[in-house]
Design a protein around this motif. Structure first.
Motif, PDB file in Angstrom:
ATOM      1  N   GLY A  75       0.947  -1.360  -0.001  1.00  0.00           N
ATOM      2  CA  GLY A  75      -0.048   0.080   0.010  1.00  0.00           C
ATOM      3  C   GLY A  75       0.763   1.171  -0.036  1.00  0.00           C
ATOM      4  N   SER A  76       0.213   2.319   0.119  1.00  0.00           N
ATOM      5  CA  SER A  76       0.982   3.905  -0.151  1.00  0.00           C
ATOM      6  C   SER A  76       1.747   4.013   1.492  1.00  0.00           C
ATOM      7  N   GLU A  77       1.175   3.208   2.527  1.00  0.00           N
ATOM      8  CA  GLU A  77       1.810   3.513   3.983  1.00  0.00           C
ATOM      9  C   GLU A  77       2.416   2.448   4.163  1.00  0.00           C
ATOM     10  N   PRO A  78       3.633   2.356   4.937  1.00  0.00           N
ATOM     11  CA  PRO A  78       4.540   0.999   5.281  1.00  0.00           C
ATOM     12  C   PRO A  78       3.776   0.030   5.752  1.00  0.00           C
ATOM     13  N   THR A  79       2.803   0.366   6.657  1.00  0.00           N
ATOM     14  CA  THR A  79       1.958  -0.472   7.242  1.00  0.00           C
ATOM     15  C   THR A  79       0.626  -1.009   6.563  1.00  0.00           C
ATOM     16  N   GLU A  80       0.463  -0.728   5.282  1.00  0.00           N
ATOM     17  CA  GLU A  80      -0.429  -1.079   4.464  1.00  0.00           C
ATOM     18  C   GLU A  80      -0.207  -2.081   3.167  1.00  0.00           C
ATOM     19  N   LEU A  81      -1.178  -2.892   3.171  1.00  0.00           N
ATOM     20  CA  LEU A  81      -0.942  -4.143   1.741  1.00  0.00           C
ATOM     21  C   LEU A  81      -2.538  -3.886   1.326  1.00  0.00           C
ATOM     22  N   ILE A  82      -2.363  -4.277  -0.188  1.00  0.00           N
ATOM     23  CA  ILE A  82      -3.518  -4.145  -0.814  1.00  0.00           C
ATOM     24  C   ILE A  82      -3.889  -5.789  -0.924  1.00  0.00           C
ATOM     25  N   TYR A  83      -5.106  -5.909  -0.764  1.00  0.00           N
ATOM     26  CA  TYR A  83      -5.492  -7.259  -0.881  1.00  0.00           C
ATOM     27  C   TYR A  83      -6.746  -7.659  -2.027  1.00  0.00           C
ATOM     28  N   LYS A  84      -6.896  -8.606  -2.603  1.00  0.00           N
ATOM     29  CA  LYS A  84      -8.251  -9.042  -3.011  1.00  0.00           C
ATOM     30  C   LYS A  84      -9.366  -9.272  -2.167  1.00  0.00           C
ATOM     31  N   ARG A  85     -10.465  -8.620  -2.273  1.00  0.00           N
ATOM     32  CA  ARG A  85     -11.494  -8.928  -1.447  1.00  0.00           C
ATOM     33  C   ARG A  85     -12.029 -10.634  -1.711  1.00  0.00           C
ATOM     34  N   LEU A  86     -12.128 -11.213  -0.366  1.00  0.00           N
ATOM     35  CA  LEU A  86     -12.429 -12.506  -0.530  1.00  0.00           C
ATOM     36  C   LEU A  86     -13.504 -12.913   0.579  1.00  0.00           C
ATOM     37  N   THR A  87     -14.216 -13.843   0.242  1.00  0.00           N
ATOM     38  CA  THR A  87     -15.383 -14.436   1.481  1.00  0.00           C
ATOM     39  C   THR A  87     -14.345 -15.314   2.202  1.00  0.00           C
ATOM     40  N   MET A  88     -13.860 -15.238   3.361  1.00  0.00           N
ATOM     41  CA  MET A  88     -13.166 -15.853   3.909  1.00  0.00           C
ATOM     42  C   MET A  88     -13.646 -17.093   4.434  1.00  0.00           C
ATOM     43  N   ILE A  89     -13.099 -18.487   4.550  1.00  0.00           N
ATOM     44  CA  ILE A  89     -13.341 -19.533   5.203  1.00  0.00           C
ATOM     45  C   ILE A  89     -13.216 -19.544   6.647  1.00  0.00           C
ATOM     46  N   PRO A  90     -14.111 -19.760   7.405  1.00  0.00           N
ATOM     47  CA  PRO A  90     -13.851 -19.750   8.993  1.00  0.00           C
ATOM     48  C   PRO A  90     -13.118 -20.949   9.614  1.00  0.00           C
ATOM     49  N   LEU A  91     -11.735 -21.063   9.067  1.00  0.00           N
ATOM     50  CA  LEU A  91     -11.002 -22.001   9.462  1.00  0.00           C
ATOM     51  C   LEU A  91      -9.652 -21.549   9.767  1.00  0.00           C
ATOM     52  N   GLU A  92      -8.873 -21.935  10.542  1.00  0.00           N
ATOM     53  CA  GLU A  92      -7.379 -21.635  10.947  1.00  0.00           C
ATOM     54  C   GLU A  92      -6.709 -22.865  10.328  1.00  0.00           C
ATOM     55  N   VAL A  93      -6.038 -23.167   9.459  1.00  0.00           N
ATOM     56  CA  VAL A  93      -5.264 -24.003   8.995  1.00  0.00           C
ATOM     57  C   VAL A  93      -3.860 -24.163   9.533  1.00  0.00           C
TER      58      VAL A  93
END
Ligand code: 5GP
Length: 331
Positions: A75-93
């Motif tokens: 992203g434009s700030e060092p703390t930021e990233l740009i992601y694709k929007r997803l429908t997250m699956i409610p699992l921790e793998v």
């Protein structure tokens, strides 16, 4: 300044905001560390930028190896990233190469013990993240199909191979890590969430020094200094010897199952079923005949082995006009 109403979602360590693109998200990593389900909390200036940088580096490493991820760009700030929007699956793998953390408490393994092969565990993302079986994941419809769950496991093991090799080349043991996956609007499975040391157990291969969030969980060292040291090691190029893939060929065992498309009448299946009925087994209502191939492939990685086998299955082992195939790895 961004007003609070911009916020789409806010967690303990990340804030999600929209971008001008409807299919993208701006993810800001916070300068905060939490542990023990939020019971331990500390503000840490500099942590957000480190987690964003480390995540970006690992997402880029995976993308270069053909792993589909949510990462678009920094992203434009060092703390930021740009992601694709997803429908997250409610699992921790979680994938584990060595015994650390909850598996030591749950099953009594000796801390740091290597597993014979990487272990994949699933946890349901609810208030206390209970461990969950594959049957329960399907029963609760947490994934669209059983094939999605298979794909999650396959991707997790592929990602593990890539990370183990990447860290090993820098003198770091990749003990375990946690992934989360999501689906894009087309239903394609992508790796989501973050790839920061908050989600990993990393140890110096020589000294055993802790290089991940355990330094905060267990009050072992300054977390920001630890992550700075880790990033410096990650940014170093790998020694030449480990970047030559042929030096590290592995044998992968797989099965390819070929069968006719459901919509296509397979004369062989029809003939066998008729024969079975003639023999008196009138209660057999349907039968599908197919072919099973067992293969061993020498490849530098599970990703490469899968590419080879998919190509082979599509061009030689099956007739793509009338047949489908399934690929299953045995190791
Ligand atoms: P364990 O089950 O041993 O606590 O965690 C296994 C791995 O998954 C560790 O690398 C840990 O950091 C990561 N992990 C598991 N649950 C969470 C979670 O809720 N948040 C984060 N950041 N990491 C987790």
């Amino acid at each position: 300044m961004t007003v609070a109403t911009d916020i789409l979602a806010e967690g303990k360590t990340k804030t999600l905001r929209p971008t001008s693109q409807p299919d993208e998200l701006r993810v800001a990593f916070k300068d905060a560390a939490t542990a023990f389900n939020g019971k331990k909390y500390q503000e840490m200036p500099g942590k957000g930028a480190l987690n964003a940088r480390i995540s970006a580096l690992l997402f880029e490493l995976l993308a270069a190896q053909g792993i589909p991820t949510c990462f678009v760009r920094a992203g434009s700030e060092p703390t930021e990233l740009i992601y694709k929007r997803l429908t997250m699956i409610p699992l921790e793998v979680v994938v584990r190469n060595f015994a650390y953390g909850s598996i030591v408490k749950r099953f009594g393994f000796d801390e740091g013990m290597p597993f014979n092969k990487p272990l994949v565990e699933f946890f349901h993302k609810t208030s206390d993240d209970p461990q969950i079986t594959e049957d329960l994941i399907l029963e609760l419809n947490l994934v669209p199909t059983a094939a999605t769950l298979e794909a999650i496991k396959r991707l997790t093991l592929q990602i593990n191979e890539i990370f183990v090799a990447f860290f090993e080349a820098r003198g770091i043991r990749c003990g375990d890590f946690k992934l989360e996956f999501g689906l894009d609007p087309d239903g394609t499975l992508l790796l989501g969430d973050e790839l920061s040391p908050d989600n990993f157990r990393l140890r110096d291969a020589q000294s055993g020094a802790v290089l991940d969030k355990d330094v905060f969980r267990l009050d072992l060292a300054d977390l920001v200094e630890t992550y700075q040291g880790l990033l410096a090691r990650m940014e170093q190029p790998a020694p030449v010897s480990v970047s030559v893939p042929s030096a590290k060929l592995k044998t992968y065992q797989a099965e390819v199952w070929v069968h006719s498309r459901k919509s296509i009448l397979n004369p062989e299946s029809k003939a066998i079923l008729e024969g079975i009925h003639t023999l008196g087994y009138g209660n057999v209502q349907a039968l599908g005949a197919g072919k099973r191939f067992t293969l061993k492939v020498a490849a530098a990685s599970l990703v490469e082995a899968e590419q080879t086998l998919n190509q082979l299955a599509q061009t030689v082992l099956s007739n793509p006009v009338i047949e489908d195939y399934e690929l299953k790895f045995k190791n």
